[in-house]
Design a protein around this motif. Structure first.
Motif: not given
Length: 201
Positions: A42-43, A48-51, A143-144, A153-154
């Motif tokens: 669910q996460f 993968p924030d940057s991609p 929210h992220n 989840m960082m």
């Protein structure tokens, strides 16, 4: 500056930018493979924030090549490219300060993520999003941050894990600043718009 942005709108340049960002996006998701393997399903979308930021920009560039705009994706792109670009630069510099050294991959990440942040800003005269798009992006972005720093989840920087509270606080304000930058560059400067050139010359 207008001349530079006009050049960036040429089809040949857009094609090169598309290819670079597409390859960077693929590599970015590959880079996160180990963390994703340990991440609850669910996460997945939040890890993968940057991609994901560069994926938004790939879609934006595809739209430009097709001579169209995807306003919500443009808003997501400029905010997340700037936020995660600057975030990664600062995190790698902190690792360098903490350890006294940085592997070559760290310097590569600094350069590539700084480029991410800059490219999103350079293309801002071509974006067409409105205030409501920024509001939606604000919800997504903040929210992220909650998912990252409340649910853990960082992105993993083992040398900095002892400072996650401070990093989370910094990241929240970086999100706010990134949203402000997007609002100022695209909505407040609404009269300063460029159209994509008709030809690739």
């Amino acid at each position: 500056m207008k001349m530079i942005q006009h050049i960036l709108g040429q089809k040949s340049i857009l094609s090169i930018m598309f290819l670079i960002n597409f390859l960077g996006t693929v590599y970015g998701y590959y880079w996160y493979r180990f963390q994703l393997a340990d991440t609850p399903a669910q996460f997945y979308i939040f890890v993968p924030d940057s991609p994901t930021a560069s994926l938004f920009f790939v879609i934006v560039l595809l739209g430009f090549l097709l001579r169209t705009n995807f306003p919500l994706i443009e808003a997501l792109a400029i905010v997340t490219l700037f936020k995660y670009g600057i975030w990664a630069v600062i995190m790698n510099i902190l690792v360098l300060i903490s350890n006294g050294s940085l592997p070559w991959e760290g310097y590569m990440l600094i350069a590539s993520h700084f480029g991410m942040a800059v490219q999103g800003l350079l293309y801002s005269p071509y974006y067409r999003f409105k205030t409501w798009h920024i509001i939606v992006v604000a919800v997504w972005t903040l929210h992220n941050d909650v998912i990252d720093y409340v649910f853990g989840m960082m992105p993993r920087y083992s040398d900095l894990m002892d400072y996650m509270t401070q990093i989370g606080y910094f990241t929240f304000w970086l999100s706010i600043f990134s949203l402000f930058i997007a609002y100022f560059l695209v909505i407040k400067k609404d009269s300063y718009k460029l159209s994509l050139p008709q030809s690739s010359s």
